[in-house]
Scaffold this motif. Structure first.
Motif, PDB file in Angstrom:
ATOM      1  N   ASN A   1      35.986  39.671  47.257  1.00 30.80           N
ATOM      2  CA  ASN A   1      34.732  39.793  47.981  1.00 30.80           C
ATOM      3  C   ASN A   1      33.706  40.544  47.134  1.00 30.80           C
ATOM      4  O   ASN A   1      33.993  41.617  46.594  1.00 30.80           O
ATOM      5  CB  ASN A   1      34.982  40.525  49.300  1.00 30.80           C
TER       6      ASN A   1
ATOM      7  N   SER B   1      28.916  35.540  36.391  1.00 29.99           N
ATOM      8  CA  SER B   1      29.585  35.780  37.678  1.00 29.99           C
ATOM      9  C   SER B   1      28.766  35.301  38.871  1.00 29.99           C
ATOM     10  O   SER B   1      29.287  35.190  39.975  1.00 29.99           O
ATOM     11  CB  SER B   1      29.871  37.274  37.842  1.00 29.99           C
TER      12      SER B   1
ATOM     13  N   ARG C   1      37.591  37.420  39.425  1.00 26.06           N
ATOM     14  CA  ARG C   1      38.930  37.198  39.975  1.00 26.06           C
ATOM     15  C   ARG C   1      38.883  36.575  41.370  1.00 26.06           C
ATOM     16  O   ARG C   1      39.884  36.066  41.863  1.00 26.06           O
ATOM     17  CB  ARG C   1      39.701  38.523  40.031  1.00 26.06           C
ATOM     18  N   GLY C   2      37.702  36.624  42.016  1.00 25.80           N
ATOM     19  CA  GLY C   2      37.577  35.968  43.303  1.00 25.80           C
ATOM     20  C   GLY C   2      37.620  36.886  44.503  1.00 25.80           C
ATOM     21  O   GLY C   2      37.756  36.411  45.638  1.00 25.80           O
TER      22      GLY C   2
ATOM     23  N   TYR D   1      39.808  40.637  53.698  1.00 23.73           N
ATOM     24  CA  TYR D   1      39.141  40.464  52.415  1.00 23.73           C
ATOM     25  C   TYR D   1      38.805  41.809  51.746  1.00 23.73           C
ATOM     26  O   TYR D   1      38.377  41.822  50.595  1.00 23.73           O
ATOM     27  CB  TYR D   1      37.863  39.652  52.586  1.00 23.73           C
TER      28      TYR D   1
ATOM     29  N   PHE E   1      37.911  34.411  49.741  1.00 24.81           N
ATOM     30  CA  PHE E   1      38.125  35.356  48.660  1.00 24.81           C
ATOM     31  C   PHE E   1      39.601  35.716  48.530  1.00 24.81           C
ATOM     32  O   PHE E   1      40.392  35.496  49.448  1.00 24.81           O
ATOM     33  CB  PHE E   1      37.317  36.646  48.905  1.00 24.81           C
ATOM     34  N   GLU E   2      39.934  36.270  47.372  1.00 22.79           N
ATOM     35  CA  GLU E   2      41.274  36.817  47.169  1.00 22.79           C
ATOM     36  C   GLU E   2      41.488  37.996  48.114  1.00 22.79           C
ATOM     37  O   GLU E   2      40.569  38.771  48.382  1.00 22.79           O
ATOM     38  CB  GLU E   2      41.441  37.275  45.723  1.00 22.79           C
TER      39      GLU E   2
ATOM     40  N   LEU F   1      29.988  32.399  41.003  1.00 24.39           N
ATOM     41  CA  LEU F   1      31.199  32.725  41.744  1.00 24.39           C
ATOM     42  C   LEU F   1      30.902  33.417  43.068  1.00 24.39           C
ATOM     43  O   LEU F   1      31.776  33.521  43.926  1.00 24.39           O
ATOM     44  CB  LEU F   1      32.100  33.634  40.885  1.00 24.39           C
TER      45      LEU F   1
ATOM     46  N   ARG G   1      31.193  31.780  46.850  1.00 22.94           N
ATOM     47  CA  ARG G   1      32.464  31.541  47.543  1.00 22.94           C
ATOM     48  C   ARG G   1      32.404  32.035  48.985  1.00 22.94           C
ATOM     49  O   ARG G   1      31.752  33.017  49.306  1.00 22.94           O
ATOM     50  CB  ARG G   1      33.596  32.282  46.832  1.00 22.94           C
TER      51      ARG G   1
END
Length: 302
Positions: A222, A169, A219-220, A109, A178-179, A172, A175
């Motif tokens: 960490n 944000s 954007r997702g 991550y 993560f991306e 979000l 989460r």
């Protein structure tokens, strides 16, 4: 000897910095009077650096309204803020870099961190260079905000937009997945945002770190990694901006920097522990409310 230095590198750096600070302080004509007049600025440096390095927002969010309140000239507001951030953001960047190396060097991550820095740092420096040395920058600033004398209005508007982005944000941040990798669109958007952020930072002493952090969170990626990237890019950016004010405008109020910079180093070292000790959502919520209040009070509507 080498192993001892490696184990205690951080402490040795602090000792060297403290000794250099003492040399600078006592090299002044009246160090006791200087402490009496400017000593409390060290508290401002600590507070500003903690918020800056714990949230990814530049310390200018703290320093700019305070220096405006003290009736500093527009150039001195930005220049002095840059000089203080060179101390605090550098301490924070080194702390985050070491944390990444020790704790997340093999974390999937966090694998986007080096690539993100390679994309953002050169673009941000280019934005700083354009804003400071291009004649077109002054014209652009005049068209957008009416020139440097309207710094407080520009800062207020940017702060309100930043606060709204922070609030957006926050959901979000809950989460758990993560991306991991940058996409093709990130290869384009990250340099673009960094370039624009560099320009805004040159004008307001805040901008690029906040914009990059918010973008990465949306954007997702960490959240903690996003903050670390924002702090590191901000540190490099303010260093690239300082020579212009130190040697060309000569607008830095160095007496303030001596004390606020020392406090900023302490705040930069403490910030990582603030992030890890408290809920990121609550930290962002508190910071967003605070930035919103600062922004609204800086606008001519009150």
């Amino acid at each position: 000897m080498v192993s001892f230095i490696n184990r205690n590198f951080g402490k040795l750096v602090l000792i060297v910095l403290f000794c250099l600070w003492l040399v600078v302080l006592f090299a002044q004509a009246s160090p006791v009077q200087l402490i009496q007049e400017f000593g409390l600025f060290s508290v401002l440096g600590v507070v500003g650096a903690i918020f800056a390095n714990a949230t990814g927002a530049g310390g200018g969010v703290v320093f700019v309204p305070f220096f405006n309140y003290l009736s500093f000239s527009p150039q001195s507001v930005v220049a002095t803020s840059f000089a203080i951030q060179c101390c605090g953001m550098t301490a924070g960047a080194l702390t985050w870099a070491r944390y990444y190396k020790r704790q997340h060097g093999h974390d999937h991550y966090w694998k986007a961190l080096p690539s993100a820095l390679m994309l953002t740092i050169p673009a941000s420096i280019c934005g700083i260079g354009f804003a400071q040395y291009s004649s077109q920058s002054a014209k652009l600033l005049e068209q957008l905000w009416g020139g440097a004398n309207h710094l407080h209005v520009a800062f207020g508007g940017f702060s309100v937009l930043l606060a709204l982005a922070i609030f957006a944000s926050i959901p979000l941040m809950k989460r758990t997945h993560f991306e991991k990798d940058l996409k093709t669109k990130d290869l384009v958007l990250l340099p673009f945002i960094s370039f624009v952020g560099g320009i805004v930072t040159a004008w307001l002493s805040v901008g690029v770190g906040e914009l990059i952090a918010v973008y990465l969170i949306i954007r997702g990626f960490n959240v903690t990694m996003s903050i670390a990237i924002a702090v590191i890019i901000s540190a490099v950016t303010v260093w690239s901006a300082l020579p212009y004010h130190a040697f060309i405008t000569d607008a830095v109020v160095w007496q303030v920097v001596v004390f606020a910079g020392a406090g900023a180093i302490i705040g930069g070292l403490l910030a990582k522990y603030v992030v890890l000790a408290f809920s990121v959502q609550r930290l962002k919520l508190f910071f967003g409310v605070w930035v919103l209040i600062l922004g609204v009070t800086s606008l001519p509507i009150l």
